[in-house]
Design a protein around this motif. Structure first.
Motif, PDB file in Angstrom:
ATOM      1  N   VAL A 164       0.824  -1.216   0.000  1.00 15.81           N
ATOM      2  CA  VAL A 164       0.000   0.000   0.000  1.00 15.81           C
ATOM      3  C   VAL A 164       0.854   1.260   0.000  1.00 15.81           C
ATOM      4  CG1 VAL A 164      -1.824   1.230   1.236  1.00 15.81           C
ATOM      5  CG2 VAL A 164      -1.805  -1.265   1.212  1.00 15.81           C
ATOM      6  N   HIS A 165       2.021   1.220   0.673  1.00 16.02           N
ATOM      7  CA  HIS A 165       2.897   2.389   0.779  1.00 16.02           C
ATOM      8  C   HIS A 165       4.313   1.970   0.357  1.00 16.02           C
ATOM      9  CE1 HIS A 165      -0.390   3.052   3.682  1.00 16.02           C
ATOM     10  NE2 HIS A 165      -0.337   4.291   3.255  1.00 16.02           N
ATOM     11  N   PRO A 166       4.525   1.757  -0.939  1.00 15.41           N
ATOM     12  CA  PRO A 166       5.787   1.138  -1.391  1.00 15.41           C
ATOM     13  C   PRO A 166       7.011   2.039  -1.298  1.00 15.41           C
ATOM     14  CG  PRO A 166       4.415   1.758  -3.272  1.00 15.41           C
ATOM     15  CD  PRO A 166       3.587   1.997  -2.045  1.00 15.41           C
ATOM     16  N   LYS A 167       6.870   3.363  -1.352  1.00 17.53           N
ATOM     17  CA  LYS A 167       8.051   4.221  -1.418  1.00 17.53           C
ATOM     18  C   LYS A 167       8.896   4.108  -0.152  1.00 17.53           C
ATOM     19  CE  LYS A 167       9.729   8.916  -2.113  1.00 17.53           C
ATOM     20  NZ  LYS A 167       9.426  10.343  -2.233  1.00 17.53           N
ATOM     21  N   ASP A 168      10.139   3.669  -0.324  1.00 17.54           N
ATOM     22  CA  ASP A 168      11.125   3.580   0.762  1.00 17.54           C
ATOM     23  C   ASP A 168      10.626   2.772   1.959  1.00 17.54           C
ATOM     24  OD1 ASP A 168      12.729   5.210  -0.793  1.00 17.54           O
ATOM     25  OD2 ASP A 168      12.064   7.040   0.185  1.00 17.54           O
ATOM     26  N   TYR A 169       9.708   1.827   1.728  1.00 13.64           N
ATOM     27  CA  TYR A 169       9.151   1.073   2.855  1.00 13.64           C
ATOM     28  C   TYR A 169      10.264   0.298   3.575  1.00 13.64           C
ATOM     29  CZ  TYR A 169       6.027  -1.918   5.556  1.00 13.64           C
ATOM     30  OH  TYR A 169       5.376  -2.555   6.575  1.00 13.64           O
ATOM     31  N   PRO A 170      10.391   0.456   4.890  1.00 12.42           N
ATOM     32  CA  PRO A 170      11.468  -0.223   5.631  1.00 12.42           C
ATOM     33  C   PRO A 170      11.157  -1.703   5.804  1.00 12.42           C
ATOM     34  CG  PRO A 170      10.086   1.007   7.140  1.00 12.42           C
ATOM     35  CD  PRO A 170       9.541   1.278   5.764  1.00 12.42           C
ATOM     36  N   ARG A 171      11.792  -2.538   5.013  1.00 15.68           N
ATOM     37  CA  ARG A 171      11.499  -3.967   5.073  1.00 15.68           C
ATOM     38  C   ARG A 171      11.931  -4.584   6.394  1.00 15.68           C
ATOM     39  NH1 ARG A 171      12.914  -6.402  -0.955  1.00 15.68           N
ATOM     40  NH2 ARG A 171      11.431  -5.094  -2.121  1.00 15.68           N
ATOM     41  N   ARG A 172      12.983  -4.036   6.982  1.00 20.09           N
ATOM     42  CA  ARG A 172      13.449  -4.562   8.257  1.00 20.09           C
ATOM     43  C   ARG A 172      12.936  -3.676   9.386  1.00 20.09           C
ATOM     44  NH1 ARG A 172      19.869  -5.733   7.022  1.00 20.09           N
ATOM     45  NH2 ARG A 172      19.582  -7.086   5.221  1.00 20.09           N
ATOM     46  N   ALA A 173      12.548  -4.300  10.463  1.00 19.60           N
ATOM     47  CA  ALA A 173      12.189  -3.619  11.717  1.00 19.60           C
ATOM     48  C   ALA A 173      10.938  -2.766  11.613  1.00 19.60           C
ATOM     49  CB  ALA A 173      13.363  -2.761  12.215  1.00 19.60           C
ATOM     50  N   ASN A 174      10.103  -2.929  10.582  1.00 19.94           N
ATOM     51  CA  ASN A 174       8.857  -2.167  10.547  1.00 19.94           C
ATOM     52  C   ASN A 174       7.903  -2.719  11.605  1.00 19.94           C
ATOM     53  OD1 ASN A 174       6.833  -4.150   9.056  1.00 19.94           O
ATOM     54  ND2 ASN A 174       8.754  -4.225   7.892  1.00 19.94           N
ATOM     55  N   HIS A 175       7.235  -1.821  12.327  1.00 20.23           N
ATOM     56  CA  HIS A 175       6.365  -2.260  13.421  1.00 20.23           C
ATOM     57  C   HIS A 175       5.467  -1.118  13.873  1.00 20.23           C
ATOM     58  CE1 HIS A 175       9.606  -0.217  15.558  1.00 20.23           C
ATOM     59  NE2 HIS A 175       8.784  -0.088  16.592  1.00 20.23           N
ATOM     60  N   TRP A 176       4.443  -1.480  14.627  1.00 22.63           N
ATOM     61  CA  TRP A 176       3.634  -0.527  15.382  1.00 22.63           C
ATOM     62  C   TRP A 176       4.033  -0.662  16.844  1.00 22.63           C
ATOM     63  CZ3 TRP A 176       1.006   3.013  12.835  1.00 22.63           C
ATOM     64  CH2 TRP A 176       0.491   2.740  11.567  1.00 22.63           C
ATOM     65  N   SER A 177       4.236   0.462  17.502  1.00 22.05           N
ATOM     66  CA  SER A 177       4.565   0.392  18.928  1.00 22.05           C
ATOM     67  C   SER A 177       3.325   0.009  19.729  1.00 22.05           C
ATOM     68  CB  SER A 177       5.087   1.752  19.408  1.00 22.05           C
ATOM     69  OG  SER A 177       4.024   2.691  19.482  1.00 22.05           O
ATOM     70  N   ALA A 178       3.521  -0.245  21.008  1.00 24.39           N
ATOM     71  CA  ALA A 178       2.383  -0.530  21.884  1.00 24.39           C
ATOM     72  C   ALA A 178       1.426   0.661  21.873  1.00 24.39           C
ATOM     73  CB  ALA A 178       2.876  -0.799  23.300  1.00 24.39           C
ATOM     74  N   LEU A 179       0.151   0.381  21.671  1.00 22.65           N
ATOM     75  CA  LEU A 179      -0.868   1.443  21.680  1.00 22.65           C
ATOM     76  C   LEU A 179      -1.117   1.867  23.119  1.00 22.65           C
ATOM     77  CD1 LEU A 179      -4.108   1.524  19.593  1.00 22.65           C
ATOM     78  CD2 LEU A 179      -4.254   1.832  22.065  1.00 22.65           C
ATOM     79  N   ILE A 180      -1.176   3.183  23.355  1.00 23.00           N
ATOM     80  CA  ILE A 180      -1.388   3.699  24.702  1.00 23.00           C
ATOM     81  C   ILE A 180      -2.395   4.837  24.643  1.00 23.00           C
ATOM     82  CG2 ILE A 180       0.630   5.222  24.463  1.00 23.00           C
ATOM     83  CD1 ILE A 180      -0.596   3.625  27.754  1.00 23.00           C
ATOM     84  N   GLY A 181      -3.351   4.854  25.568  1.00 23.55           N
ATOM     85  CA  GLY A 181      -4.361   5.898  25.585  1.00 23.55           C
ATOM     86  C   GLY A 181      -5.204   5.810  26.839  1.00 23.55           C
ATOM     87  N   ALA A 182      -6.354   6.486  26.817  1.00 20.62           N
ATOM     88  CA  ALA A 182      -7.202   6.510  28.005  1.00 20.62           C
ATOM     89  C   ALA A 182      -8.599   6.979  27.635  1.00 20.62           C
ATOM     90  CB  ALA A 182      -6.611   7.436  29.067  1.00 20.62           C
ATOM     91  N   SER A 183      -9.574   6.623  28.489  1.00 24.37           N
ATOM     92  CA  SER A 183     -10.884   7.285  28.475  1.00 24.37           C
ATOM     93  C   SER A 183     -10.816   8.349  29.559  1.00 24.37           C
ATOM     94  CB  SER A 183     -12.005   6.279  28.736  1.00 24.37           C
ATOM     95  OG  SER A 183     -11.809   5.588  29.955  1.00 24.37           O
ATOM     96  N   HIS A 184     -11.219   9.582  29.231  1.00 25.02           N
ATOM     97  CA  HIS A 184     -10.909  10.706  30.127  1.00 25.02           C
ATOM     98  C   HIS A 184     -11.948  11.814  29.999  1.00 25.02           C
ATOM     99  CE1 HIS A 184      -9.412  13.024  26.616  1.00 25.02           C
ATOM    100  NE2 HIS A 184      -8.989  11.839  26.194  1.00 25.02           N
ATOM    101  N   SER A 185     -11.790  12.809  30.852  1.00 18.18           N
ATOM    102  CA  SER A 185     -12.684  13.968  30.863  1.00 18.18           C
ATOM    103  C   SER A 185     -12.175  15.030  29.892  1.00 18.18           C
ATOM    104  CB  SER A 185     -12.762  14.545  32.276  1.00 18.18           C
ATOM    105  OG  SER A 185     -11.491  15.075  32.650  1.00 18.18           O
ATOM    106  N   ARG A 186     -12.975  16.090  29.731  1.00 19.99           N
ATOM    107  CA  ARG A 186     -12.579  17.178  28.832  1.00 19.99           C
ATOM    108  C   ARG A 186     -11.398  17.976  29.368  1.00 19.99           C
ATOM    109  NH1 ARG A 186     -15.800  17.946  24.582  1.00 19.99           N
ATOM    110  NH2 ARG A 186     -17.982  17.268  24.672  1.00 19.99           N
ATOM    111  N   SER A 187     -11.179  17.948  30.648  1.00 21.90           N
ATOM    112  CA  SER A 187     -10.091  18.748  31.228  1.00 21.90           C
ATOM    113  C   SER A 187      -8.713  18.146  30.977  1.00 21.90           C
ATOM    114  CB  SER A 187     -10.316  18.912  32.735  1.00 21.90           C
ATOM    115  OG  SER A 187     -10.363  17.642  33.373  1.00 21.90           O
ATOM    116  N   TYR A 188      -8.658  16.945  30.465  1.00 19.96           N
ATOM    117  CA  TYR A 188      -7.359  16.315  30.160  1.00 19.96           C
ATOM    118  C   TYR A 188      -7.227  16.124  28.654  1.00 19.96           C
ATOM    119  CZ  TYR A 188      -3.653  12.785  29.864  1.00 19.96           C
ATOM    120  OH  TYR A 188      -2.521  12.100  29.531  1.00 19.96           O
ATOM    121  N   VAL A 189      -6.104  16.560  28.102  1.00 21.55           N
ATOM    122  CA  VAL A 189      -5.820  16.411  26.669  1.00 21.55           C
ATOM    123  C   VAL A 189      -4.573  15.549  26.524  1.00 21.55           C
ATOM    124  CG1 VAL A 189      -5.248  17.577  24.504  1.00 21.55           C
ATOM    125  CG2 VAL A 189      -6.864  18.633  26.117  1.00 21.55           C
ATOM    126  N   LEU A 190      -4.739  14.376  25.939  1.00 23.81           N
ATOM    127  CA  LEU A 190      -3.603  13.472  25.728  1.00 23.81           C
ATOM    128  C   LEU A 190      -2.673  14.050  24.669  1.00 23.81           C
ATOM    129  CD1 LEU A 190      -3.256  10.576  27.043  1.00 23.81           C
ATOM    130  CD2 LEU A 190      -3.654   9.701  24.753  1.00 23.81           C
TER     131      LEU A 190
END
Length: 746
Positions: A214-240
């Motif tokens: 899907v994204h062939p230009k300069d695609y890193p064949r080695r070590a390509n990955h997604w990091s651990a996803l991190i987030g939260a459910s929160h109130s309006r007073s907090y901006v991640l």
């Protein structure tokens, strides 16, 4: 006031709207080059030039990213000037003027420019508000940032002039001029607070679509990955995180190193503003077929106060690029909870590193820049670059699905069948109440007060509502439930009873390898009837270990094997890999970075090996023509196509003196006398003659080699001793030959 020439490059006022023409692209013979600076005021005088002028038509174009018709005061935009193929330009000038102004005072200019590539662009020395080229050369494109002026500045005109040899392209209208007006501020409705009741439980699932296909230009064949996803459910007073804001240290750690540890620490420090920490494991490699590995997912809860959801995950390797959601509201206007949400995710830049490719070296942004979405016009070397400025193909998709609602709901719009079915929580499914599948009920209400206020046994009740009857022929019963109870204080256990929900499943380990932490949560479904607080824990944490031997060290894939150390026979070869990230706790990484192994090449050719030549023998004649000889032995026979053995015996003529008649007679006499002496008594000469008369016998067979490989020895003998008794001593000696064998490596 006398004005004298001061600069080699001059900005010219052209037409009614002050367009600048750079003079280094062509020569002027009689051009008057003047400029003056009065208290910082940039004043450009009219100048004549012999260069031809014409409009740029569509050959050159000035573009503001996104092609807006209005600007937001204080916002930053990417401005591009480019030539359509096969055109090019050598010089240019770019300015931004308030509408109707001519650029004679500082107040005439609108907004400020910021250089992107200082090797290609610079501010004009004698007119700092204008941007021009650093070095006159062929180019097809330049880019700068332009920050819009403050509110109340009115309309703005961005103008460019382009120099191509002696031709100066300019325009007051069309492709080299861009007019933007201030965006009219509208009275925004105040943010509506969430009016939903109870709580809702969701599952977020992350589907990565970042792949070489899907994204062939300069695609890193080695070590390509997604990091651990991190987030939260929160109130309006907090901006991640948010577009236009600055990345926190936690966001920076995720964006640059893929580490969620600091981000989770920041989230947990927000206390009551956060309801659930959202975490999934890292994904190596980035794209994996769903029939091989399930998509990463996590569960979280929201309530009226904490109804927003945010998360991010890094695509690696990259400078500081991520995807994610920021402040997604799961509360609906009709006081309900969103049932399902699907979002495509495009990459954004955290503003902490200025790299432009996946594997750019570290280049911290100084000062730190604001978070912004990546675009297809960012940089020609960017893997997402598209000269047409089209949208970037999404790198991922996230699906948020409601899996349960708890507590009394107050949505004003009646539930659909899908809403009702989605409410059947996994905890509720486990209750053995013989409820027909065709009957859909609400959740149980809290228990009523006990019918007994003393220590006598009483009863308490809870009830639920019938929400849907899918089969009219099947009765739906059991809408009330009873259980025994006693008055407050009669039982220590009863008095302090808190009704808790089931534990939510354990979160993923905070570490992708090595020692980390994981947690799980639950909430209070019903407080004690006596009004006391629930002392039972609502969160548990414990240590977890993922791949204990990795020590949190991240390494690249193995490189290709190096060539064998030898061209024939047995040698060694090696390969390496690099350390991408050391252990976060500073402990040494017990990871092998170099690997070696034996390699076998074709057998080496072995040339014939000979001994040194022996000394030349004596001439075989005492007078006249004779010959002498010398010899050498074969020490190693040729193998595997090696060089064959050359001659082992050499002979050459010899002549001591001429033979005369007397000398011949004398020689005969001497030979006769020698023969008589031999018969009478053996002499040294007779022994030598006897030795030369030793009988020649055949050689024995070669003995077995002393070694199977690595070089051994063989020998053979010629036995010349005479057997039996003899009156004369035996002067013949045995002969022996030795040679090397099995020289191939073991």
């Amino acid at each position: 006031m006398t004005v004298s020439p001061k600069y080699g490059m001059v900005v010219l006022l052209v037409f009614l709207n002050v367009l600048f023409i750079h003079t280094d692209a062509f020569r002027r013979d009689t051009a008057e080059r003047q400029s003056r600076s009065e208290g910082g005021v940039c004043r450009i005088l009219r100048t004549q030039t012999r260069g031809a002028r014409r409009d740029g038509q569509n050959e050159f174009r000035l573009r503001v990213e996104g092609d807006p018709e209005t600007y937001q005061p204080g916002s930053t935009y990417r401005v591009s000037l480019y030539a359509s193929s096969p055109s090019y330009f050598r010089g240019f000038t770019l300015i931004a003027l308030k509408e109707g102004r001519e650029g004679v005072t500082p107040d005439d200019y609108a907004g400020t420019f910021k250089l992107i590539d200082e090797s290609d662009t610079q501010f004009m020395t004698n007119c700092p508000p204008a941007v021009t080229e650093s070095i006159p050369r062929r180019r097809t494109r330049i880019q700068v940032f332009w920050t819009a002026p403050p509110s109340g500045s009115g309309c703005v005109t961005l103008k460019a002039s382009v120099v191509q040899r002696r031709i100066i392209f300019f325009q007051d209208e069309g492709s080299l001029t861009k007019r933007l007006c201030e965006k009219v501020a509208t009275t925004e409705k105040p943010i509506q607070e969430c009016c939903a009741c109870g709580t809702a439980k969701y599952r977020v699932t992350f589907y990565g679509n970042w792949s070489e296909k899907v994204h062939p230009k300069d695609y890193p064949r080695r070590a390509n990955h997604w990091s651990a996803l991190i987030g939260a459910s929160h109130s309006r007073s907090y901006v991640l995180w948010e577009y236009g804001g600055f990345a926190s240290e936690g966001v920076k750690q995720v964006a640059e190193y893929g580490s969620p540890v600091k981000m989770e620490e920041e989230i947990r420090q927000k206390g009551d503003d956060v309801m659930t920490v959202i975490k999934t494991k890292a994904q190596w490699p980035a794209w994996q077929p769903l029939n091989v590995h399930a998509a990463p997912s996590a569960e979280f809860s929201v309530d009226r106060a904490r109804h927003l959801m945010s998360f991010l995950t890094m695509l690696g390797p990259s400078p500081d690029w991520n995807v994610g959601l920021s402040g997604e509201d799961l509360c609906t206007r009709d006081c309900g909870w969103v049932q399902r949400m699907v979002k495509d995710l495009v990459p954004w830049d955290a503003g902490t590193d200025s790299g432009v490719t996946y594997e750019s070296p570290n280049k911290p942004s100084n000062p730190q820049e604001r978070i912004r979405p990546l675009t297809s016009l960012d940089h020609p070397q960017s893997p997402f670059y598209d000269p047409s400025g089209g949208p970037i193909t999404p790198l991922a998709q996230v699906v948020v699905e409601r899996i349960a609602r708890k507590g009394e709901q107050c949505n004003t719009v009646p539930d659909s069948i899908d809403d009702i079915v989605a409410d059947i929580a996994q905890e509720e499914k486990g209750e053995a109440d013989n409820t027909p599948e065709t009957c859909i009920y609400s959740n149980w209400s809290p228990w009523s007060a006990c019918s007994s206020s003393t220590c006598d046994k009483g009863r308490r009740m809870r009830q639920r509502m019938l929400k849907a009857q899918l089969d009219s022929n099947m009765p739906c019963l059991h809408t009330q439930d009873f259980e025994p109870c006693m008055g407050p204080g009669c039982s220590e256990e009863e008095a302090s009873t808190c009704m808790m929900s089931e534990w939510i499943s354990w979160s993923p380990c905070s570490a992708s390898c090595g020692m980390g932490m994981r947690s799980r949560e639950r909430y209070v479904k019903q407080f004690p009837e006596d009004g006391s607080s629930c002392m039972l824990p609502t969160e548990e944490t414990e240590k977890c270990v993922v791949n204990e031997d990795c020590c949190n060290c991240v390494v690249t894939e193995w490189a290709e094997w190096e060539p064998c150390s030898v061209s024939c026979g047995v040698g060694m070869r090696r390969r390496e890999r690099m350390m991408k990230m050391e252990a976060s706790d500073g402990s040494p990484c017990r990871v092998q970075l170099v690997e070696a192994e034996k390699c076998m090449m074709p057998e080496c050719t072995t040339d014939c090996m000979l001994s040194e030549w022996s000394a030349w023998s004596e001439c075989n004649k005492s007078c006249g023509k004779g010959h002498i000889i010398r010899s050498r032995m074969v020490k190693l026979e040729p193998q595997f196509g090696g060089m064959p053995c050359p001659e082992t015996v050499q002979r050459k003529k010899c002549k001591i003196r001429k033979c005369t008649k007397g000398s011949r007679t004398s020689d005969k006499r001497k030979r006769q006398e020698a023969s008589d002496r031999r018969r009478a008594k053996p002499s040294k000469e007779s022994v030598a003659e006897e030795s030369s008369a030793c009988p020649i016998r055949p050689w024995s067979s070669w003995t077995e080699c002393t070694k199977p490989c690595g070089g051994g020895i063989q020998e053979r003998v010629m036995n010349l001793k005479k057997k039996g008794k003899s009156s004369q001593p035996n002067h013949c000696k045995n002969k022996k030959e030795i040679r090397v064998c099995n020289v191939h490596p073991c």
